[in-house]
Design an enzyme around this catalytic site. Sequence first.
Site, PDB file in Angstrom:
ATOM      1  N   ASP A 145      32.936  37.688 -29.261  1.00 21.31           N
ATOM      2  CA  ASP A 145      31.659  38.339 -29.540  1.00 21.31           C
ATOM      3  C   ASP A 145      31.877  39.840 -29.644  1.00 21.31           C
ATOM      4  O   ASP A 145      32.791  40.381 -29.010  1.00 21.31           O
ATOM      5  CB  ASP A 145      30.639  38.047 -28.434  1.00 21.31           C
ATOM      6  CG  ASP A 145      30.112  36.621 -28.472  1.00 21.31           C
ATOM      7  OD1 ASP A 145      30.158  35.992 -29.544  1.00 21.31           O
ATOM      8  OD2 ASP A 145      29.632  36.141 -27.433  1.00 21.31           O
ATOM      9  N   ASP A 185      26.836  33.265 -34.350  1.00 19.87           N
ATOM     10  CA  ASP A 185      25.587  33.182 -33.583  1.00 19.87           C
ATOM     11  C   ASP A 185      24.399  33.579 -34.454  1.00 19.87           C
ATOM     12  O   ASP A 185      23.354  32.922 -34.444  1.00 19.87           O
ATOM     13  CB  ASP A 185      25.634  34.100 -32.363  1.00 19.87           C
ATOM     14  CG  ASP A 185      26.734  33.749 -31.384  1.00 19.87           C
ATOM     15  OD1 ASP A 185      27.149  32.575 -31.334  1.00 19.87           O
ATOM     16  OD2 ASP A 185      27.189  34.657 -30.666  1.00 19.87           O
TER      17      ASP A 185
END
Length: 145
Positions: free
Chosen positions: A109, A123
Amino acid sequence: MIWIVILLTFAVDQLTKYLVSHNFHYLESIPIIPKIFYLTYVHNYGAAFGILQGRRELFILVAIVVLAFIIYFYKQLPKDRISRLALGLALGGTIGNLVDRLRLGYVIDFFDFQVWPIFNIADSAIVIGMALFAWILFNDYTAKS
């Protein structure tokens, strides 16, 4: 069209994760818009918002079930462009995070808005795809009422 969306979503997701992981030190954070938006390299061993840390096998199983479910019902889904875009984004994002979990044991991330958990392209694609599906269902429901 759907295969192009799936492949593009997956490719952009994996490319951005590669660039971050090869150009940042773990936990390095670079301000893009100070106090608002940063690129921060983290490993996510959980799900959204960091819940269920360390449940890798569960996330892999859920992703495979979701993929199998969507593929099984693919022919019954609406054939319009918005539905195909939504499905392509959701599938491309799911595959992107699944590949990370299988290959690395965690998801990379890097989008960091400081007031929201750090996330990635996959995401974003999943959320946008599901929001489009919700919009389609809501509009279809209200049109029939």
